[in-house]
Design a protein around this motif. Structure first.
Motif, PDB file in Angstrom:
ATOM      1  N   UNK A   1       0.925  -1.217   0.480  1.00 18.87           N
ATOM      2  CA  UNK A   1       0.075  -0.641  -0.069  1.00 18.87           C
ATOM      3  C   UNK A   1       1.089   1.156   0.102  1.00 18.87           C
ATOM      4  N   UNK A   2       0.799   2.404  -0.614  1.00 15.40           N
ATOM      5  CA  UNK A   2       1.241   3.372  -0.329  1.00 15.40           C
ATOM      6  C   UNK A   2       1.556   3.856   0.908  1.00 15.40           C
ATOM      7  N   UNK A   3       2.862   4.805   1.589  1.00 20.46           N
ATOM      8  CA  UNK A   3       3.114   4.261   2.948  1.00 20.46           C
ATOM      9  C   UNK A   3       2.117   5.080   3.699  1.00 20.46           C
ATOM     10  N   UNK A   4       1.198   5.866   2.992  1.00 22.31           N
ATOM     11  CA  UNK A   4       0.627   7.200   3.594  1.00 22.31           C
ATOM     12  C   UNK A   4      -0.798   6.844   4.349  1.00 22.31           C
ATOM     13  N   UNK A   5      -1.448   6.041   3.726  1.00 23.45           N
ATOM     14  CA  UNK A   5      -2.863   4.946   3.576  1.00 23.45           C
ATOM     15  C   UNK A   5      -1.960   4.011   5.179  1.00 23.45           C
ATOM     16  N   UNK A   6      -1.103   3.562   4.425  1.00 23.43           N
ATOM     17  CA  UNK A   6      -0.474   2.375   5.301  1.00 23.43           C
ATOM     18  C   UNK A   6      -0.593   2.891   7.040  1.00 23.43           C
ATOM     19  N   UNK A   7       0.276   3.908   7.331  1.00 21.65           N
ATOM     20  CA  UNK A   7       0.206   4.335   8.222  1.00 21.65           C
ATOM     21  C   UNK A   7      -0.975   5.276   8.850  1.00 21.65           C
TER      22      UNK A   7
END
Length: 102
Positions: free
Chosen positions: A12-18
């Motif tokens: 996933x995009x890192x921003x979504x994952x976080x």
């Protein structure tokens, strides 16, 4: 030497994952080391402008801003380098925190 690594998850995009509260472990805790690995790869590949932008973002940005920068970097580089960075994302997203360290 060709990189034959294949990630076994949908990265996933890192921003979504976080931002996802259902992500196991502590994704935001991995942003500093992940950023460091990105920095090393960017410098190794001669992407000094992007490396400097990442440093600046890291020094003055919050976690989400840094995550968005990591996501955007993958769009600003060629496919081979983007894949290397996605592999780093895969390692971060599949990291299992040791029960003893919780």
């Amino acid at each position: 030497m060709e990189d034959d690594f294949k990630c076994n998850i949908n990265v996933r995009p890192i921003s979504e994952w976080v931002k996802d509260n259902n992500s196991p472990g502590c994704p935001s805790c991995l942003i500093a080391p992940l950023s460091s690995f990105y920095l090393g790869v960017l410098e190794e590949e001669g992407e000094n402008n992007l490396a400097n932008e990442l440093k600046e973002t890291f020094e003055k940005g919050d976690i989400l801003t840094i995550c968005e920068k990591l996501d955007s970097i993958k769009l600003d580089v060629g496919e081979v380098l983007s894949n290397k960075l996605r592999n780093l994302d895969c390692f971060a997203q599949t990291f299992k925190q040791d029960e003893a360290s919780k």
